[in-house]
Design a protein around this motif. Structure first.
Motif, mmCIF file in Angstrom:
data_model
loop_
_atom_site.group_PDB
_atom_site.id
_atom_site.type_symbol
_atom_site.label_atom_id
_atom_site.label_comp_id
_atom_site.label_asym_id
_atom_site.label_seq_id
_atom_site.Cartn_x
_atom_site.Cartn_y
_atom_site.Cartn_z
ATOM 1 N N LEU A 130 0.837 -1.206 0.000
ATOM 2 C CA LEU A 130 0.000 0.000 0.000
ATOM 3 C C LEU A 130 0.870 1.253 0.000
ATOM 4 O O LEU A 130 0.612 2.209 -0.735
ATOM 5 C CB LEU A 130 -0.940 -0.005 1.215
ATOM 6 N N VAL A 166 -7.410 -0.314 -4.974
ATOM 7 C CA VAL A 166 -7.302 -0.002 -3.547
ATOM 8 C C VAL A 166 -7.949 -1.097 -2.715
ATOM 9 O O VAL A 166 -7.404 -1.517 -1.684
ATOM 10 C CB VAL A 166 -7.951 1.365 -3.243
ATOM 11 N N SER A 167 -9.092 -1.564 -3.161
ATOM 12 C CA SER A 167 -9.785 -2.628 -2.435
ATOM 13 C C SER A 167 -8.893 -3.848 -2.245
ATOM 14 O O SER A 167 -8.866 -4.455 -1.166
ATOM 15 C CB SER A 167 -11.052 -3.055 -3.194
ATOM 16 N N LEU A 198 -6.282 -3.132 0.394
ATOM 17 C CA LEU A 198 -6.878 -3.108 1.733
ATOM 18 C C LEU A 198 -7.233 -4.518 2.195
ATOM 19 O O LEU A 198 -7.003 -4.887 3.356
ATOM 20 C CB LEU A 198 -8.136 -2.233 1.747
ATOM 21 N N ARG A 233 -6.075 -6.402 5.547
ATOM 22 C CA ARG A 233 -7.110 -6.763 6.506
ATOM 23 C C ARG A 233 -6.998 -8.241 6.859
ATOM 24 O O ARG A 233 -7.097 -8.633 8.028
ATOM 25 C CB ARG A 233 -8.480 -6.463 5.894
ATOM 26 N N ILE A 286 -4.099 -3.892 8.503
ATOM 27 C CA ILE A 286 -4.907 -2.743 8.060
ATOM 28 C C ILE A 286 -6.267 -2.837 8.732
ATOM 29 O O ILE A 286 -6.856 -3.918 8.789
ATOM 30 C CB ILE A 286 -5.111 -2.762 6.523
ATOM 31 N N ASP A 297 -12.842 1.382 3.635
ATOM 32 C CA ASP A 297 -12.951 0.810 2.302
ATOM 33 C C ASP A 297 -12.227 1.695 1.282
ATOM 34 O O ASP A 297 -11.642 2.708 1.642
ATOM 35 C CB ASP A 297 -14.422 0.588 1.921
ATOM 36 N N ALA A 298 -12.289 1.287 0.044
ATOM 37 C CA ALA A 298 -11.536 1.990 -1.001
ATOM 38 C C ALA A 298 -11.959 3.452 -1.123
ATOM 39 O O ALA A 298 -11.125 4.346 -1.279
ATOM 40 C CB ALA A 298 -11.717 1.279 -2.337
ATOM 41 N N VAL A 331 -10.277 5.628 1.387
ATOM 42 C CA VAL A 331 -8.880 5.921 1.065
ATOM 43 C C VAL A 331 -8.794 6.976 -0.031
ATOM 44 O O VAL A 331 -8.009 7.925 0.053
ATOM 45 C CB VAL A 331 -8.137 4.638 0.633
ATOM 46 N N LEU A 380 -4.510 4.243 8.660
ATOM 47 C CA LEU A 380 -5.137 3.028 8.114
ATOM 48 C C LEU A 380 -4.656 1.757 8.813
ATOM 49 O O LEU A 380 -5.304 0.711 8.752
ATOM 50 C CB LEU A 380 -4.859 2.911 6.612
#
Lengths: 182, 182
Positions: free
Chosen positions: A85, A126-127, A130, A134, A139, A144-145, A148, A178
DNA sequence: ACCTGAACACCGTTCAAGT
DNA sequence: ACCTGAACACCGTTCAAGT
């Protein structure tokens, strides 16, 4: 074979995109009528191909976005999620620095077009980042995306003098936000 | 005594501000000509009093901003710094929720007018909150007021549906990013 | 000094007429 | 089918003329 008209239309479309790209490169400005004129087409033709300004911009930046999106899974393959990320943020920063003027000029139109509520390809990238973090527990699970994208939206509001001291530095702050807290 | 003309001018000024406030309340729109007309003055008069759109908006919101700014030292007196910052964020969120349309309408013009590079009163309030936390070691030392204002700027880009799920929640994420890591 | 509002500039968008 | 570009709409901004 396809009718000759089709070829005309396609060529017009490409000329419009090229003119838009040139206009943006020259002055960060996206004046629709001027672009139509540069492209040698009527204004109506521009509207026929690109009903909204965002449609045009999305086309101009499609390639760039594809690169950014494609980077996410590659970074994830070679790095732990948080690191991936962070590295992806780096690339976003690099890209945003070059295209910043555009973003400002269109008032977040690009971001909206590319992310919006429907998220879009950037949101998917991004999802993925993440989700990996997660799964690993590094994270936080409650973002969620879209969150961000909203947080890093400040990039569009930095001007030249502010870029260097703040852009990357604040990405680090966001990243810390995050992370799960130890 | 002051010339009667001065009284005229002052009254005009107030009518312009009142008309602007009303226009914003009615539709989140800030059309300068329309405001001049509503106020019963010529467009030129509006420009005489408020050379830029931001000048007008700053005047409209001066009182609100004063309240927000005044809250910072009060919260600090009664709470630990991080808590004070969190509570202040709450107030910003409350205010932004009501005035959100405005912010969007003026494209961050208000924020820019009130904060800008010269920071302004809002910046001073944030600086005080950050300084207290820094002195205590609970807020990271490498962020300043402008950083915080940039980070919470996403508030201006949330629409109604997104407000509830994201506004306060993301303020929490930002706050975590501002904390020193244990 | 201050005010008015016509006029100009600018840009986005549409649509009747052309091919 | 697709294209053209005049025309309209809209807003911001200025400035000559008035008081």
């Amino acid at each position: 074979m396809a009718s000759p008209r089709r070829a005309d239309a396609l060529e017009n479309r490409e000329r419009i995109v090229a003119a838009a790209r040139a206009a943006i490169a020259a002055s960060d400005e996206v004046k629709l009528n001027a672009i139509a004129k540069d492209a040698g087409v009527g204004q109506g033709t521009l509207y026929r191909h690109f009903p909204t300004r965002e449609d045009l911009l999305a086309e101009v930046y499609r390639g760039d976005v594809d690169v950014l999106v494609a980077a996410a899974p590659m970074l994830l393959a070679d790095n732990p999620p948080v690191e991936a990320l962070a590295l992806w943020f780096e690339r976003v920063a690099d890209y945003a620095q070059i295209k910043r003027g555009v973003f400002a000029a269109v008032e977040a139109g690009v971001w909206r077009a590319l992310s919006a509520h429907s998220i879009g390809p950037i949101g998917d990238a991004v999802s993925a980042l993440l989700a990996a973090g997660r799964a690993e527990g590094t994270i936080r699970a409650d973002v969620d995306a879209r969150d961000v994208i909203l947080l890093i939206g400040y990039l569009t509001r930095l001007d030249d003098e502010e870029w260097e001291p703040r852009a990357r530095h604040l990405l680090g702050v966001v990243l810390d936000g995050l992370r799960t807290r130890s």
